[in-house]
Design a protein around this motif. Structure first.
Motif, PDB file in Angstrom:
ATOM      1  N   ARG A   1      -0.704   6.712 -11.260  1.00 56.41           N
ATOM      2  CA  ARG A   1       0.609   7.720 -10.846  1.00 56.41           C
ATOM      3  C   ARG A   1       0.204   8.577  -9.486  1.00 56.41           C
ATOM      4  NH1 ARG A   1       4.813  11.035 -14.706  1.00 56.41           N
ATOM      5  NH2 ARG A   1       4.646   8.941 -15.824  1.00 56.41           N
ATOM      6  N   ALA A   2      -0.923   9.024  -9.245  1.00 56.47           N
ATOM      7  CA  ALA A   2      -1.033   9.859  -8.091  1.00 56.47           C
ATOM      8  C   ALA A   2      -1.014   8.827  -6.818  1.00 56.47           C
ATOM      9  CB  ALA A   2      -2.484  10.338  -8.059  1.00 56.47           C
ATOM     10  N   ILE A   3      -1.482   7.501  -6.956  1.00 57.62           N
ATOM     11  CA  ILE A   3      -1.582   6.671  -5.892  1.00 57.62           C
ATOM     12  C   ILE A   3       0.097   6.304  -5.727  1.00 57.62           C
ATOM     13  CG2 ILE A   3      -1.692   3.979  -5.505  1.00 57.62           C
ATOM     14  CD1 ILE A   3      -4.398   5.326  -5.156  1.00 57.62           C
ATOM     15  N   ARG A   4       0.880   6.046  -6.640  1.00 58.65           N
ATOM     16  CA  ARG A   4       2.470   5.776  -6.518  1.00 58.65           C
ATOM     17  C   ARG A   4       2.864   7.040  -5.844  1.00 58.65           C
ATOM     18  NH1 ARG A   4       4.292   3.311 -11.967  1.00 58.65           N
ATOM     19  NH2 ARG A   4       3.085   1.289 -12.209  1.00 58.65           N
ATOM     20  N   GLN A   5       2.532   8.279  -6.306  1.00 55.67           N
ATOM     21  CA  GLN A   5       3.212   9.428  -5.540  1.00 55.67           C
ATOM     22  C   GLN A   5       2.999   9.661  -4.058  1.00 55.67           C
ATOM     23  OE1 GLN A   5       1.994  12.316  -8.419  1.00 55.67           O
ATOM     24  NE2 GLN A   5       4.132  12.047  -9.651  1.00 55.67           N
ATOM     25  N   ALA A   6       1.513   9.231  -4.061  1.00 57.50           N
ATOM     26  CA  ALA A   6       1.036   9.578  -2.409  1.00 57.50           C
ATOM     27  C   ALA A   6       1.637   8.397  -1.712  1.00 57.50           C
ATOM     28  CB  ALA A   6      -0.395   8.974  -2.508  1.00 57.50           C
ATOM     29  N   LEU A   7       1.932   7.150  -2.097  1.00 54.00           N
ATOM     30  CA  LEU A   7       2.614   6.014  -1.253  1.00 54.00           C
ATOM     31  C   LEU A   7       3.893   6.498  -1.177  1.00 54.00           C
ATOM     32  CD1 LEU A   7       1.156   2.978  -3.004  1.00 54.00           C
ATOM     33  CD2 LEU A   7       0.830   3.404  -0.830  1.00 54.00           C
ATOM     34  N   ASP A   8       4.670   6.941  -2.188  1.00 48.19           N
ATOM     35  CA  ASP A   8       6.006   7.542  -1.921  1.00 48.19           C
ATOM     36  C   ASP A   8       6.257   8.377  -0.855  1.00 48.19           C
ATOM     37  OD1 ASP A   8       8.861   7.000  -3.343  1.00 48.19           O
ATOM     38  OD2 ASP A   8       8.565   9.563  -3.299  1.00 48.19           O
TER      39      ASP A   8
ATOM     40  N   ARG B   1      11.104  -8.754   5.807  1.00 49.03           N
ATOM     41  CA  ARG B   1      10.028  -8.297   4.678  1.00 49.03           C
ATOM     42  C   ARG B   1       8.934  -8.165   5.303  1.00 49.03           C
ATOM     43  NH1 ARG B   1      12.093 -10.529  -1.193  1.00 49.03           N
ATOM     44  NH2 ARG B   1      14.282 -11.157  -0.571  1.00 49.03           N
ATOM     45  N   GLN B   2       8.354  -9.186   6.265  1.00 49.38           N
ATOM     46  CA  GLN B   2       7.203  -9.096   6.722  1.00 49.38           C
ATOM     47  C   GLN B   2       7.070  -7.615   7.498  1.00 49.38           C
ATOM     48  OE1 GLN B   2       6.648 -12.280   9.796  1.00 49.38           O
ATOM     49  NE2 GLN B   2       4.422 -11.145  10.393  1.00 49.38           N
ATOM     50  N   ASP B   3       8.090  -7.357   8.282  1.00 49.39           N
ATOM     51  CA  ASP B   3       7.978  -5.939   8.963  1.00 49.39           C
ATOM     52  C   ASP B   3       7.772  -4.841   8.239  1.00 49.39           C
ATOM     53  OD1 ASP B   3       8.343  -7.541  11.300  1.00 49.39           O
ATOM     54  OD2 ASP B   3      10.369  -7.039  11.404  1.00 49.39           O
ATOM     55  N   HIS B   4       8.648  -4.901   7.012  1.00 44.81           N
ATOM     56  CA  HIS B   4       8.498  -3.867   6.000  1.00 44.81           C
ATOM     57  C   HIS B   4       7.099  -3.780   5.535  1.00 44.81           C
ATOM     58  CE1 HIS B   4      13.159  -3.640   5.846  1.00 44.81           C
ATOM     59  NE2 HIS B   4      12.823  -2.269   5.149  1.00 44.81           N
ATOM     60  N   ALA B   5       6.591  -4.923   5.292  1.00 37.84           N
ATOM     61  CA  ALA B   5       5.194  -4.824   4.491  1.00 37.84           C
ATOM     62  C   ALA B   5       4.161  -4.425   5.502  1.00 37.84           C
ATOM     63  CB  ALA B   5       4.882  -6.379   4.132  1.00 37.84           C
ATOM     64  N   LEU B   6       4.364  -4.828   6.708  1.00 35.75           N
ATOM     65  CA  LEU B   6       3.471  -4.274   7.769  1.00 35.75           C
ATOM     66  C   LEU B   6       3.439  -2.774   7.882  1.00 35.75           C
ATOM     67  CD1 LEU B   6       3.331  -7.393  10.180  1.00 35.75           C
ATOM     68  CD2 LEU B   6       1.578  -6.526   8.394  1.00 35.75           C
ATOM     69  N   ALA B   7       4.617  -2.362   8.127  1.00 34.09           N
ATOM     70  CA  ALA B   7       5.005  -0.777   8.297  1.00 34.09           C
ATOM     71  C   ALA B   7       4.784  -0.092   7.058  1.00 34.09           C
ATOM     72  CB  ALA B   7       6.353  -0.456   8.395  1.00 34.09           C
ATOM     73  N   TYR B   8       4.546  -0.668   5.896  1.00 32.79           N
ATOM     74  CA  TYR B   8       4.231   0.067   4.572  1.00 32.79           C
ATOM     75  C   TYR B   8       2.502   0.282   4.593  1.00 32.79           C
ATOM     76  CZ  TYR B   8       3.782   0.792  -0.314  1.00 32.79           C
ATOM     77  OH  TYR B   8       3.633   1.154  -1.648  1.00 32.79           O
ATOM     78  N   ALA B   9       2.023  -0.695   5.153  1.00 30.96           N
ATOM     79  CA  ALA B   9       0.514  -0.937   5.110  1.00 30.96           C
ATOM     80  C   ALA B   9      -0.016   0.219   5.953  1.00 30.96           C
ATOM     81  CB  ALA B   9      -0.003  -2.322   5.454  1.00 30.96           C
ATOM     82  N   SER B  10       0.591   0.204   7.059  1.00 36.20           N
ATOM     83  CA  SER B  10       0.091   1.241   8.170  1.00 36.20           C
ATOM     84  C   SER B  10       0.259   2.747   7.687  1.00 36.20           C
ATOM     85  CB  SER B  10       0.756   0.876   9.522  1.00 36.20           C
ATOM     86  OG  SER B  10       1.731   1.506   9.680  1.00 36.20           O
ATOM     87  N   ASP B  11       1.469   3.113   6.966  1.00 37.71           N
ATOM     88  CA  ASP B  11       1.750   4.466   6.517  1.00 37.71           C
ATOM     89  C   ASP B  11       0.828   4.629   5.356  1.00 37.71           C
ATOM     90  OD1 ASP B  11       3.793   4.631   8.275  1.00 37.71           O
ATOM     91  OD2 ASP B  11       5.680   4.187   6.732  1.00 37.71           O
ATOM     92  N   ALA B  12       0.490   3.772   4.484  1.00 37.94           N
ATOM     93  CA  ALA B  12      -0.487   3.751   3.392  1.00 37.94           C
ATOM     94  C   ALA B  12      -1.870   4.158   3.981  1.00 37.94           C
ATOM     95  CB  ALA B  12      -0.391   2.524   2.543  1.00 37.94           C
ATOM     96  N   LYS B  13      -2.156   3.644   5.001  1.00 39.66           N
ATOM     97  CA  LYS B  13      -3.379   3.721   5.601  1.00 39.66           C
ATOM     98  C   LYS B  13      -3.727   5.235   6.077  1.00 39.66           C
ATOM     99  CE  LYS B  13      -7.206   1.248   7.487  1.00 39.66           C
ATOM    100  NZ  LYS B  13      -7.863   1.390   8.304  1.00 39.66           N
ATOM    101  N   LYS B  14      -2.693   5.721   6.499  1.00 38.63           N
ATOM    102  CA  LYS B  14      -2.856   7.054   6.961  1.00 38.63           C
ATOM    103  C   LYS B  14      -2.976   8.119   5.802  1.00 38.63           C
ATOM    104  CE  LYS B  14       0.524   6.479  10.757  1.00 38.63           C
ATOM    105  NZ  LYS B  14       1.958   6.120  10.764  1.00 38.63           N
ATOM    106  N   ALA B  15      -2.680   7.622   4.653  1.00 34.26           N
ATOM    107  CA  ALA B  15      -2.996   8.429   3.388  1.00 34.26           C
ATOM    108  C   ALA B  15      -4.333   7.974   2.844  1.00 34.26           C
ATOM    109  CB  ALA B  15      -2.063   8.370   2.459  1.00 34.26           C
ATOM    110  N   GLY B  16      -5.072   6.838   3.282  1.00 31.70           N
ATOM    111  CA  GLY B  16      -6.286   6.613   2.778  1.00 31.70           C
ATOM    112  C   GLY B  16      -6.206   5.477   1.746  1.00 31.70           C
TER     113      GLY B  16
END
Lengths: 527, 322
Positions: free
Chosen positions: A286-293, A374-389
């Motif tokens: 759940r913590a991972i999910r909340q962090a991603l959100d 969808r590809q663009d969404h996926a890449l943007a999502y990955a780069s945002d997630a990376k900022k949180a570790g």
């Protein structure tokens, strides 16, 4: 020579040849020619038979349902003379039929046609892909005074919304195999238009039905051209071969300066979200999910990926939907994301990727290959997630490859919940449907959500339902088993020869049932 | 001659059997899922029960060997089954589309044979002349050019740059009826491209055949008798020079079929070939098997035709030796 190369060649070919498609006497009509229209869409129906699922959400042009939806998505009577009477604590729905309706071959519509339509779809031998949408029906019968009565297995509040499904004539479709009969390609209905030709992969042509019960449409001749490639569609629209087309945001923008054309920006229920499978030890946390959100920058996605033609998605329902839970909007908050992970014991490790008890915060995100948005969404999502570790490994694959991996890997999904919150939410979130085909792809399981979903579909009382769906959306903020990213607008460009056109809030699919031509039969020419 | 035909027909049966079996086997191991292909985008909203039901209804859960034998027995009784991707009986799919493919191929083939013969004769008249060199080198470069590339080039030139011909389809977008005039208009480019792709072979063969014949004794005798050049060329040289072309006509059928596949795809021509691509990617067993059988049969008939013509026209060949 692979099929893919052939296809690529064909795509280039149509692209190259697009500009010169208007041979003498061909192409779209002149400026004043408002009684005919040529529209370009991206996808072609596999069949035109409602028995196999065509037009199940209404606006099918050839057919009518018992009910229809207006510009505000409110249910209105169509072949029924009024909205259904609900009886027996929500277990029976009774429809009286409109008098004097005829199929385009001149035969009158009767209750037997309605019963035949529903029974054929419910028949296990019929290859209808959306049969589960009618799962609540126990039986359908015609009673003595020509009314149609549906008896349900359980009280199902949004049932009336399913009865926009088109009605077919028993005297034509009854004698055929519904899966392969000629009705699939030569349908006959009660609707405002009659099919005059279908050249598969190229176009469908319709003419106005003079005997239409709603009055003969002003637009007499309609051509729907099937043009898969976005660029080709735009080129053919520019050359005058098409009057209107559905276009992605970047291409629609190129028509901004064209005074003879209007761009229609249709809001939609069509969302892009990342499924976070419950069984995966990282995405199930759940913590991972909340962090991603908290880490995703939804506004940036709308601006950068969708050119502004969309809205941030804070849940499955768009923020202007009447069922939307007010106040769940939330901005990007990286500090909060990091705090959440720290508290849960996900500690920064090598290369900035966090870990907990030796488990790295890393997972794979799949998206269907060839879908650029969808590809663009996926890449943007990955780069945002990376900022949180958190490390997100983006991979593309075909659905054949994705399907077996859905229970362990995240998928960039595109879905909707139009018509009624139950229609999309139940299949998206209910734990009983986890891993059932493409339902609940993320295997989401949350008892509070399950309970609220059950209440929402069974209660006839609007306030109770509203409270239930409010609960669902708020629980999803606490336990974001899906990271909702954006709601996508659908853009249409159309020659400016008619007045007062509107668009509905659209579902995920957009063939020719949506767009400004959703109510083609009501178009009025410009004087 | 009758014996030859009989033998060939006997030989055709096992070939067709093997080919259809091969089609079923290859389709069975292909990565495409017939159920998803059938349901299209609706599959992505479907529940497990629906997908299972479709799997059972479409019969794709059976091993391909039993599907093949089932298909074969019904095909032999005249029932070609139902196409899942087109939602129509297979016979209807073929009936609707065969005529357009036949029209395309016939026009292209006739054009290629005629133009190839004319060019070949012209080139053979004076070997080594400028005309000969141009025709020959053109033929060699065309032979190396992939059909789809030629098609794209033709679209770019005639439809885009010059705007004289439509780029694809059978009729104009806004037209409802299929009129002969429109079809003729739309046929020019695809048939032209297909003809051009077949042209080099005929040209080179005729040039070779006529060139050889011109150097042979009968021709030299005819010239010595003072017959005019035209009679010599058309009466003597062309007759023996065309013999190799007869064989070629039959053996070019497979090329013609693959060429049509590409040309139909590029020009969105609603023929059999376009349906073949569709059937292959959606693992539509019955349709794919029927179309493959059709193509194989066409190749076998083409070869038989070539041998028969050869036997009829070349006095040196006896049917009994074949």
């Amino acid at each position: 020579m692979t099929v893919r190369r052939i296809r690529a060649a064909a795509a280039v070919a149509t692209l190259v040849g697009a500009a010169a498609c208007s041979a003498p006497g061909g192409g779209a009509g002149s400026e004043s020619d408002s009684d005919s229209v040529v529209v370009g869409v991206a996808s072609e129906p596999d069949t035109l038979s409602p028995l196999l699922g065509y037009g199940k959400d209404g606006n099918s042009k050839i057919f009518d349902g018992l009910l229809a939806r207006d510009a505000d998505m409110k249910l209105r009577p169509a072949l029924a003379s009024s909205l259904p009477q609900v009886g027996d604590a929500g277990l029976t729905y009774t429809y009286a039929l409109r008098d004097g309706v005829k199929f385009s071959d001149g035969k009158p519509l009767t209750a037997a046609d309605v019963v035949f339509t529903y029974r054929t779809i419910l028949d296990a031998k019929t290859n209808n892909t959306a049969r589960s949408e009618l799962d609540a029906i126990k039986e359908v019968r015609a009673d003595r005074d020509g009314k149609v009565v549906f008896t349900l297995k359980y009280p199902y509040a949004p049932f009336a919304g399913r009865t926009v499904l088109p009605i077919v004539p028993q005297h034509i479709a009854g004698g055929q195999n519904p899966n392969t009969g000629s009705f699939n390609t030569r349908p006959v209905g009660t609707g405002p238009y009659v099919l005059t030709g279908w050249s598969k992969g190229e176009k469908l042509t319709f003419k106005a039905n003079p005997g239409y019960w709603g009055g003969e449409p002003k637009v007499k001749k309609v051509t729907i051209a099937i043009v898969k490639d976005d660029d080709v569609r735009a080129t053919r629209l520019r050359s005058g071969d098409l009057d209107g087309a559905v276009l992605p945001p970047n291409l629609a923008a190129t028509f901004k300066g064209d005074t003879a054309k209007t761009t229609y920006d249709a809001k939609s229920y069509d969302f892009r979200a990342v499924t976070l499978p419950q069984q995966n030890r990282v995405t199930g946390d759940r913590a991972i999910r909340q962090a991603l959100d908290a880490a995703v920058h939804r506004e940036a996605m709308v601006d950068k990926i969708l050119d502004g033609a969309g809205r941030p998605a804070y849940g499955p329902l768009p923020s202007d939907d009447p069922w939307f839970a007010e106040g769940i909007e939330r901005p990007q908050d990286l500090a909060k994301a990091k705090r959440t992970l720290d508290q849960a014991g996900w500690k920064a490790g090598s290369g900035g990727i966090r870990a907990k008890y030796g488990l790295r915060a890393s997972f794979t995100l799949l998206y269907p290959s060839g879908d650029k948005v969808r590809q663009d969404h996926a890449l943007a999502y990955a780069s945002d997630a990376k900022k949180a570790g958190i490390e997100v490994k983006v991979e593309s694959a075909t659905w054949e490859v994705i399907e077996p991996r859905m229970k362990n890997d995240a998928v960039l999904a595109g879905l909707d919940s139009s018509g009624d919150p139950d229609f999309g939410l139940f299949t998206l979130l209910h734990s009983s449907l986890a891993g059932d085909g493409f339902n609940n792809m993320g295997h989401f399981a949350n008892p509070a959500v399950d309970k609220a979903l059950d209440t929402g579909r069974r209660s006839q009382d609007t306030d109770t339902r509203r409270a239930a769906y409010d609960t669902v959306q708020r629980e999803l903020v606490k336990d974001p088993g899906y990271t909702f990213l954006t709601h996508i607008d659908h853009l249409y460009v159309l020659a400016d020869r008619w007045v007062g056109l509107t668009t509905q809030v659209e579902p995920h699919e957009h063939g020719f049932a949506s767009g400004p031509w959703w109510n083609l039969q009501d178009w009025q020419p410009k004087k | 001659m009758a014996r030859l035909v009989g033998r060939r027909l006997l030989f055709a049966a096992p070939v067709l059997l093997v080919v259809t079996f091969g089609v079923f086997a290859i389709a069975a191991v292909s990565p495409f899922d017939p159920v998803k292909a059938y349901a299209g985008t609706a599959a992505l909203r479907a529940d497990g029960q629906t997908l299972d039901r479709l799997r059972a209804n479409l019969g794709v859960d059976q091993p391909f060997t039993s599907r093949w034998s089932h298909w074969l027995t019904s095909a032999l009784s005249g029932d070609l089954g139902e196409s899942s991707v087109m939602r129509q009986p297979v016979t209807q799919v073929i009936g609707e589309r065969l005529v357009w493919s036949a029209l395309l191929c016939a026009v292209a083939f006739a054009t290629a044979v005629l133009a190839g013969t004319v060019l070949g004769v012209l080139a053979a008249r004076r070997p080594g002349s400028l005309l000969d060199r141009v025709v020959t080198s053109l033929a060699y470069s065309l032979e190396a050019a992939p059909v789809f590339w030629l098609a794209l080039l033709a679209i770019w030139l005639f439809a885009l740059q010059l705007g004289v011909l439509p780029a694809g389809g059978l009729t104009d977008t806004a037209s409802e009826q299929v009129t002969p005039g429109q079809v003729a208009d739309h046929l020019v480019l695809p048939a032209g491209v297909l003809a051009v792709s077949q042209l080099p072979w005929f040209t080179l063969y005729v040039r070779q055949g006529v060139g050889d014949a011109l150097a042979e004794d009968p021709v030299r005798g005819a010239r010595a008798r003072g017959l005019n050049e035209r009679t010599v060329l058309l009466g003597h040289a062309l007759r023996s020079g065309l013999l190799p072309v007869l064989t070629l006509i039959g053996s070019r059928v497979p090329e013609l079929i693959t060429g049509a596949l590409l040309v139909e795809s590029v020009f969105s021509w609603p023929g059999i070939a376009a349906a073949t691509v569709e059937a292959a990617t959606s693992v539509d067993f019955p349709l794919l098997a029927a179309l493959t059988t059709l193509a194989t049969a066409a190749v076998l008939v083409g070869n038989l035709l070539a041998d028969l013509l050869y036997g009829l026209f070349d006095p040196r060949v006896k049917f009994s030796d074949m």
